[in-house]
Scaffold this motif. Structure first.
Motif, PDB file in Angstrom:
ATOM      1  N   ARG A  77       0.827  -1.205   0.000  1.00 20.00           N
ATOM      2  CA  ARG A  77       0.000   0.000   0.000  1.00 20.00           C
ATOM      3  C   ARG A  77       0.864   1.259   0.000  1.00 20.00           C
ATOM      4  NH1 ARG A  77      -2.622   2.566   4.407  1.00 20.00           N
ATOM      5  NH2 ARG A  77      -1.808   0.909   5.741  1.00 20.00           N
ATOM      6  N   HIS A  80       2.306   2.154  -3.509  1.00 15.65           N
ATOM      7  CA  HIS A  80       1.286   2.695  -4.405  1.00 15.65           C
ATOM      8  C   HIS A  80       0.811   4.067  -3.937  1.00 15.65           C
ATOM      9  CE1 HIS A  80       0.336  -0.596  -7.284  1.00 15.65           C
ATOM     10  NE2 HIS A  80       0.985  -1.318  -6.371  1.00 15.65           N
ATOM     11  N   GLN A 143      -8.363  -5.561   2.316  1.00 14.28           N
ATOM     12  CA  GLN A 143      -9.292  -4.569   1.783  1.00 14.28           C
ATOM     13  C   GLN A 143      -8.642  -3.199   1.659  1.00 14.28           C
ATOM     14  OE1 GLN A 143     -12.721  -4.781   4.364  1.00 14.28           O
ATOM     15  NE2 GLN A 143     -13.850  -6.085   2.916  1.00 14.28           N
ATOM     16  N   LEU A 146      -6.543  -3.238  -1.451  1.00 10.04           N
ATOM     17  CA  LEU A 146      -7.361  -3.171  -2.657  1.00 10.04           C
ATOM     18  C   LEU A 146      -7.915  -1.769  -2.888  1.00 10.04           C
ATOM     19  CD1 LEU A 146      -9.295  -6.563  -2.385  1.00 10.04           C
ATOM     20  CD2 LEU A 146      -7.344  -6.014  -3.844  1.00 10.04           C
ATOM     21  N   GLU A 147      -8.296  -1.093  -1.822  1.00 13.59           N
ATOM     22  CA  GLU A 147      -8.786   0.282  -1.952  1.00 13.59           C
ATOM     23  C   GLU A 147      -7.695   1.199  -2.479  1.00 13.59           C
ATOM     24  OE1 GLU A 147     -10.202   1.340   1.864  1.00 13.59           O
ATOM     25  OE2 GLU A 147     -11.970   0.023   1.797  1.00 13.59           O
ATOM     26  N   GLN A 148      -6.462   1.033  -1.988  1.00 14.43           N
ATOM     27  CA  GLN A 148      -5.362   1.861  -2.456  1.00 14.43           C
ATOM     28  C   GLN A 148      -5.020   1.544  -3.912  1.00 14.43           C
ATOM     29  OE1 GLN A 148      -3.868   4.392  -0.591  1.00 14.43           O
ATOM     30  NE2 GLN A 148      -3.078   4.902  -2.608  1.00 14.43           N
ATOM     31  N   LEU A 149      -5.078   0.272  -4.287  1.00 12.25           N
ATOM     32  CA  LEU A 149      -4.789  -0.103  -5.673  1.00 12.25           C
ATOM     33  C   LEU A 149      -5.831   0.465  -6.636  1.00 12.25           C
ATOM     34  CD1 LEU A 149      -3.666  -3.835  -5.285  1.00 12.25           C
ATOM     35  CD2 LEU A 149      -2.235  -1.848  -5.683  1.00 12.25           C
ATOM     36  N   SER A 150      -7.076   0.575  -6.176  1.00 13.13           N
ATOM     37  CA  SER A 150      -8.104   1.167  -7.033  1.00 13.13           C
ATOM     38  C   SER A 150      -7.881   2.657  -7.243  1.00 13.13           C
ATOM     39  CB  SER A 150      -9.488   0.927  -6.424  1.00 13.13           C
ATOM     40  OG  SER A 150      -9.606   1.600  -5.176  1.00 13.13           O
ATOM     41  N   LEU A 151      -7.293   3.328  -6.263  1.00 14.05           N
ATOM     42  CA  LEU A 151      -7.012   4.767  -6.391  1.00 14.05           C
ATOM     43  C   LEU A 151      -5.739   5.013  -7.197  1.00 14.05           C
ATOM     44  CD1 LEU A 151      -7.832   5.928  -2.734  1.00 14.05           C
ATOM     45  CD2 LEU A 151      -9.256   6.197  -4.769  1.00 14.05           C
ATOM     46  N   THR A 152      -4.690   4.227  -6.939  1.00 15.23           N
ATOM     47  CA  THR A 152      -3.402   4.396  -7.628  1.00 15.23           C
ATOM     48  C   THR A 152      -2.940   3.036  -8.133  1.00 15.23           C
ATOM     49  OG1 THR A 152      -2.283   4.187  -5.497  1.00 15.23           O
ATOM     50  CG2 THR A 152      -2.706   6.420  -6.293  1.00 15.23           C
ATOM     51  N   PRO A 153      -3.367   2.649  -9.323  1.00 15.47           N
ATOM     52  CA  PRO A 153      -3.017   1.307  -9.825  1.00 15.47           C
ATOM     53  C   PRO A 153      -1.523   1.099 -10.009  1.00 15.47           C
ATOM     54  CG  PRO A 153      -4.818   2.283 -11.089  1.00 15.47           C
ATOM     55  CD  PRO A 153      -4.249   3.375 -10.241  1.00 15.47           C
TER      56      PRO A 153
END
Length: 644
Positions: A77, A80, A143, A146-153
């Motif tokens: 996290r 990213h 989770q 995953l939330e951080q990956l959705s914001l900054t892939p």
């Protein structure tokens, strides 16, 4: 969290994980928490084994596996998010509850379970998931990732790295870093290691100490004799270890040449006193008696050889070391030595006779800073005064009841020709009288250069000797800029805390009229802290003009505004007025007790000679740092070192 092919079982060896052994540098997130968890678990297992519990019956904690999971998720996290680089890797971890959970804020907690427990058990076993985590402990960090990956892939990588700076900048970084920071930085790559070599090897420490793990092994033994028999091999092993370290250093001429600061300490007695009351016999019978004659001799000889071979030393620290003629000769031969720090050292009778006879040991003109602590007689003090005639800063404590003994040395040796800053602690009443006489005797030909003076009394001190010393200082030290006096209230007071002085504060102010350049004065005069039941002079104006209403006072407190009657409770700094009136050069004033400063104020003089006292919040670091140039820092016992 690892797969079943990995070996994630920790080493629960209590000796290897002991806090007294250096641990690897913490280069990963949560690595310090992981180490603490393993150490406490190792100590628990060791105690259970000591009670006779069979190893297979001990249920071992696997909480450290949760930290492995946190390392993986937080690292992913962080890269990213863009805050996990060389500048943000070691930021303090959040240990408190989130702000939304404080101040009574409601939140909902949801517990998840896996219906098929067999599937979860197999997953937990394969991936080494901690038993204390459960499905919730796995779901929450995943989770968040995953939330951080959705914001900054895509991960954010540094564009400018440390090695992009020129060598001159990197060298400056090493110069400003502490020894621990420099070693960590130099361990990252070959280029930084080459730059940091002269910084990471410039300090060296050799310590003879008793291993605490050996003391733990003696806890359950029944008799002192049995404990002593267990301690003897460990003590001999420590002596062999420090001698081997000395031999290794002597075998590397490049390392000896690089040493700038050297610390040589004998902490056998200190370790035993702190960690084991049962070691009394080993201490007070004497190590020489138990181990044979001259137990310390080979250690001190090794220390002496190291000193002789480290020719570029600028700073030397010695603790609980016997100073022989050869040791003093080795120290005096160092051409660049400027700082000498003696703690609890003693000097042999042969060395005393050789120094005072003259010609055997040549004085060292390069030593400018001397610290002499925990020494109960004045013999070593006079030896050092004779050997280091160019001292500019001196910190000394526990010289015995009389400072000027033997008296025949007073006229032969003086430190005041070059001395600028003097800190004398644990002074007896007779020592105060001796100091006044010594100052007067050494100022007959020319005024003294002394600019900073701090005196701390050992026991209760009468006004007579102290006021006589103040008058002598004012008359004989025209360059004095800072003066600090700490006295004891009685013979039972041990700490240098606030004390009741025999007279009112203003009675002492008249003795400051003779000071010509004094800018700062600090003492430990007890000033009552005013509360709601005390009436101060500032309150008289409010009796005439009226106080603010309770409603207005409450409104100001809620809004954060300052109350107009704040000086009703905070006018203790007014005791500085008489001192500022008598001493026209005084610029700052403080009341210091132990590690606390109160009633700190700056003194301003207007064009019409009217005085204005500006109180300073003594709890703020900037005010304390500003006063440290006059007084020795609160958490240190010596003045800042002078190197030229």
């Amino acid at each position: 969290m690892f797969s079943d092919a990995s070996d994630d079982e920790p080493d629960f060896d209590i000796i290897k994980l002991s806090a007294n052994h250096p641990s690897p540098p913490y280069l990963r997130l949560h690595e310090d928490d992981e180490y603490d968890e393993k150490f406490h678990e190792a100590r628990r297992i060791s105690e259970l084994l000591g009670l006779g519990v069979e190893p297979e019956r001990i249920l071992r904690s696997d909480y450290y596996r949760s930290l492995k999971l946190a390392q993986f998720c937080d690292s992913l996290r962080g890269f990213h998010k863009g805050n996990l680089d060389l500048t943000g890797r070691h930021l303090p971890t959040e240990r408190a509850y989130p702000a939304g959970r404080s101040m009574g804020t409601k939140y909902i907690q949801v517990d998840y379970t896996v219906k098929d427990s067999v599937i979860w058990d197999n997953f937990e076993k394969k991936w080494h998931v901690s038993r204390t985590a459960g499905y919730d402990g796995l779901l929450d960090p995943v989770q968040s990732v995953l939330e951080q990956l959705s914001l900054t892939p895509l991960p954010k990588i540094q564009n400018l790295c440390l090695l992009d700076f020129p060598v001159e900048v990197l060298d400056c970084i090493f110069k400003l870093a502490t020894l621990k920071q420099a070693r960590l930085l130099s361990s990252t790559c070959r280029r930084l290691r080459e730059i940091g070599k002269r910084y990471i090897f410039n300090q060296r420490t050799l310590t003879l100490h008793f291993p605490t793990y050996a003391l733990h092994q003696t806890r359950d033994m029944n008799t002192p004799e049995e404990r002593i028999r267990t301690m003897i091999p460990a003590t001999k092993a420590c002596r062999t270890n420090v001698i081997d370290q000395s031999k290794f250093l002597l075998s590397r001429g490049d390392l000896c040449d690089a040493v700038d600061s050297l610390s040589l300490a004998n902490r056998i007695s200190e370790t035993l006193l702190v960690n084991s009351v049962q070691a009394e016999r080993l201490l007070y019978t004497g190590l020489d008696t138990i181990f044979g004659n001259d137990f310390y001799v080979p250690v001190f000889e090794a220390f002496q050889d190291v000193i002789c071979n480290c020719k570029n030393l600028r700073s030397l620290y010695l603790s609980d070391v016997d100073l022989s003629v050869e040791m003093l000769q080795a120290i005096a031969s160092l051409p660049n030595l400027t700082v000498l720090d003696y703690h609890g050292c003693s000097v042999t009778s042969q060395a005393v006779a050789s120094v005072f006879a003259g010609g055997v040991i040549k004085p060292s003109p390069s030593v400018l800073n001397l610290i002499l602590l925990n020494n109960d007689n004045s013999a070593l003090f006079w030896v050092l005064v004779a050997l280091y005639p160019n001292l500019r800063t001196l910190c000394v404590s526990k010289l015995g009841r009389r400072l000027l003994e033997p008296s025949n040395l007073v006229s032969r040796h003086s430190i005041f020709a070059s001395l600028e800053k003097l800190n004398i602690g644990h002074v007896f009443s007779d020592g105060v009288t001796d100091l006044a006489h010594w100052i007067t005797l050494n100022s007959e030909e020319a005024p003294l250069r002394l600019t900073h003076l701090k005196i701390t009394a050992q026991y209760g001190l009468e006004d007579g000797p102290l006021l006589a010393l103040m008058d002598a200082i004012a008359a004989r030290c025209p360059n004095l800029l800072g003066l600090t006096i700490t006295r004891r209230e009685n013979y039972r007071q041990i700490r240098a805390k606030f004390a009741t002085w025999p007279q009112a504060s203003y009675e002492y102010a008249r003795h400051f009229s003779a000071f010509q350049r004094l800018e700062h004065f600090s003492w430990n005069f007890r000033v009552p802290l005013f509360d709601s039941n005390d009436q101060t002079p500032a309150g008289m104006a409010y009796f005439e003009d009226g106080f603010i209403s309770d409603e207005e006072d409450l409104r100001r407190r809620i809004s954060g505004e300052d109350s107009d009657d704040s000086d009703y409770f905070n006018d203790g700094h007014f005791i500085a007025y008489p001192f500022a009136a008598y001493c026209r050069t005084l610029k700052s004033f403080a009341v210091t007790g132990g590690t606390v400063r109160r009633n700190v104020c700056w003194i301003k003089r207007r064009s019409n000679q009217q005085l204005e006292l500006v109180p300073v919040d003594s709890h703020k670091w900037y005010s304390i740092d500003a006063l440290n140039k006059w007084d020795t820092p609160i958490l240190k016992l010596h003045w800042p070192h002078v190197f030229s």
